[in-house]
Design an enzyme around this catalytic site. Structure first.
Site, short mmCIF file in Angstrom:
data_model
loop_
_atom_site.label_atom_id
_atom_site.label_comp_id
_atom_site.label_asym_id
_atom_site.label_seq_id
_atom_site.Cartn_x
_atom_site.Cartn_y
_atom_site.Cartn_z
N ASN A 291 0.85 -1.20 0.00
CA ASN A 291 0.00 0.00 0.00
C ASN A 291 0.89 1.25 0.00
OD1 ASN A 291 0.55 0.79 2.87
ND2 ASN A 291 -0.32 -1.24 3.20
N ALA B 92 1.70 1.14 11.69
CA ALA B 92 1.92 0.49 10.39
C ALA B 92 0.60 0.26 9.66
CB ALA B 92 2.63 -0.85 10.61
N LYS C 40 8.40 -16.92 -11.07
CA LYS C 40 7.61 -15.81 -11.60
C LYS C 40 6.38 -16.34 -12.34
CE LYS C 40 8.00 -11.80 -14.55
NZ LYS C 40 8.75 -11.14 -15.60
N ILE D 127 -1.65 -7.54 14.24
CA ILE D 127 -0.49 -7.41 15.13
C ILE D 127 -0.87 -6.74 16.45
CG2 ILE D 127 1.82 -6.39 15.37
CD1 ILE D 127 1.95 -6.64 12.23
N LYS E 44 -10.00 -4.31 19.51
CA LYS E 44 -8.57 -4.65 19.56
C LYS E 44 -8.00 -4.49 20.97
CE LYS E 44 -7.87 -3.21 14.74
NZ LYS E 44 -6.92 -3.71 13.76
O1 C5P Z 1 -8.41 -2.63 11.44
P1 C5P Z 1 -7.53 -1.53 10.96
O2 C5P Z 1 -6.53 -1.98 9.96
O3 C5P Z 1 -8.26 -0.29 10.52
O4 C5P Z 1 -6.76 -1.10 12.30
C1 C5P Z 1 -5.74 -0.18 12.27
C2 C5P Z 1 -4.84 -0.38 13.46
O5 C5P Z 1 -4.52 -1.76 13.66
C3 C5P Z 1 -3.51 0.29 13.25
O6 C5P Z 1 -3.02 0.65 14.51
C4 C5P Z 1 -2.69 -0.82 12.61
O7 C5P Z 1 -1.30 -0.60 12.76
C5 C5P Z 1 -3.16 -2.03 13.36
N1 C5P Z 1 -3.12 -3.28 12.60
C6 C5P Z 1 -2.23 -4.27 12.96
N2 C5P Z 1 -2.21 -5.47 12.27
C7 C5P Z 1 -3.05 -5.67 11.24
C8 C5P Z 1 -3.96 -4.66 10.85
C9 C5P Z 1 -3.97 -3.48 11.55
O8 C5P Z 1 -1.44 -4.09 13.91
N3 C5P Z 1 -3.01 -6.82 10.59
#
Ligand code: C5P
Length: 418
Positions: free
Chosen positions: A223, A289, A303, A321, A355
């Protein structure tokens, strides 16, 4: 360079130029450092003078250039001890293999090596050399010695080299180097003023940038995240007295001064490093992130060849995470970020609860002037119910300023908890 130009921090920099073709970049570096208002004196080794003349640096720095150790006339002007005392920073750019070896061994047979031993100022080296010389065991050994001795090593860039090789060993561009020096002194200034202490003694881990999920050996899903917010926040946390580790996806930003950095590529690697930081001790975990939500179910070993009009790639969910860390028994204070385009408050609070976060900073990415890639941001901060805090609206400001306000918000929440 932007609004930072001409802020005079009244700092003295010795720019030491050693023998290497990258010495031509040092001429521009003098200009960029002076743009920031630094006082610059140039020291040149014998090798440097084979590439560029002292006269060039004299004209650019508006100061006499220092080249010799035992010349009575030069010593009568500003001798090696006075130069060493004058400096607020000794910046060696480019730094040759030879000077790294000299510094590592403590030799003192020319002006620069003597100043190195005689100065109390921080020392930065920007090595520039052929990629094979950079990779050589002796060079790496010397660099490790310098790091252990407290020297800040600016890792060279990768790319095409003057000798025709391709690899690591290019001196970073003068603009980037001057910006790093400026950021270093600004951080020092913040430490000496209001910010210091808010996070004193806290261990902070910050995830930043995008993740890359491989499709095959040459392609990936990612992204547009640039990592700017996470890097600015790392700098603000360091200035507030914290011990900071940045776990960064692939970005093209210089590591903020004083911050430890671990580079990762995929979400799984980011999670593994995060768990490691937790095991090592972490008081505050900040997730800036932009983690890829999905990864490719099976990475193709070769490939993928162009075939029909359509291609289907199966994706599987990546671990969350921040949510994973929040579920651990010894959980740190957890800070999340959210980018929303509508119903900001509702979605942010939903994530805060789902979360298990203590705090979430949310920006409205439907606004064009802030967010991804921009230097400025505006955010709304929400806290977990137990803190009893109202939401905080952080007006549009530089990401560094926003970072400082987030540090205050964290510190406030942490002090109510304790
Ligand atoms: O659910 P969403 O992606 O909107 O949540 C954003 C928050 O969750 C951010 O703090 C992002 O760094 C964290 N996040 C994460 N691991 C993921 C997806 C999002 O730590 N796989």
């Amino acid at each position: 360079m932007s609004s930072n130009v001409n802020i005079n921090l009244n700092k003295n920099i010795i720019l030491a130029v050693t023998g290497g073709i990258a010495a031509y970049k040092s001429a521009v570096l003098v200009r960029r450092l002076k743009d920031y208002g630094f006082h610059v004196r140039v020291v040149m080794t014998k090798g440097a003078q084979a590439f560029i003349t002292p006269l060039t640096f004299q004209a650019l720095s508006s100061n006499a250039v220092h080249t010799t150790l035992l010349d009575p006339e030069a010593e009568a002007g500003m001798g090696h001890i006075e130069l060493a005392r004058w400096a607020d920073l000794l910046l060696v750019a480019p730094a040759s293999c030879d000077v790294l070896a000299k510094f590592a061994q403590g030799l003192a047979d020319d002006l620069l090596s003597t100043i190195y031993l005689a100065t109390k100022a921080p020392v930065w080296v920007a090595p520039a050399m052929n990629q094979q010389m950079w990779a050589a065991k002796a060079t790496q050994r010397n660099l490790q010695t310098l790091i252990d001795d407290g020297v800040h090593v600016i890792i060279p860039d990768s790319g095409e080299q003057a000798c025709g090789d391709v690899g690591r060993g290019r001196m970073p561009e003068p603009e980037a180097l001057a910006a790093q020096v400026f950021e270093f002194f600004k951080t020092q200034e913040r430490i000496q003023t209001q910010q210091f202490g808010l996070l004193a003694g806290k261990k902070v881990t910050i995830t930043a940038g995008p993740t890359r999920e491989a499709i095959d050996p040459v392609r990936y899903i990612s992204n547009h995240s640039t990592g700017k917010m996470g890097f600015a926040l790392a700098s603000a946390c360091y200035a507030a007295g914290a011990e900071v580790t940045l776990i960064s996806g692939p970005v093209s930003l210089a590591t903020p001064y004083g911050v430890a950095r671990r580079n990762v590529t995929s979400a799984q690697q980011m999670l593994d490093e995060s768990m490691q930081m937790l095991a090592d001790g972490c008081d505050i975990f900040i997730a800036t992130a932009a983690v890829a939500d999905y990864r490719v179910a099976e990475i193709a070993p070769h490939k993928i060849k162009k075939a029909g009009d359509e291609l289907e790639i199966a994706l599987v969910k990546n671990p969350d995470i921040v949510a994973t860390i929040a579920q651990q028994e010894k959980r740190p204070f957890m800070v999340g970020f959210a980018a929303e385009t509508q119903n900001v408050e509702e979605y942010a609070n939903g994530k805060l609860i789902a979360k298990k976060l203590d705090m979430i900073a949310c920006n409205d990415v439907s606004r064009q002037d802030i967010g991804f890639g921009a230097d400025e941001n505006a955010m709304t901060v929400f806290f977990a119910k137990k803190y009893g805090f109202n939401q905080r609206d952080l007006e549009k400001a530089s990401k560094l300023k926003i970072g400082e306000q987030l540090v205050e918000a964290m510190s406030d929440a942490l002090s109510t908890k304790n």
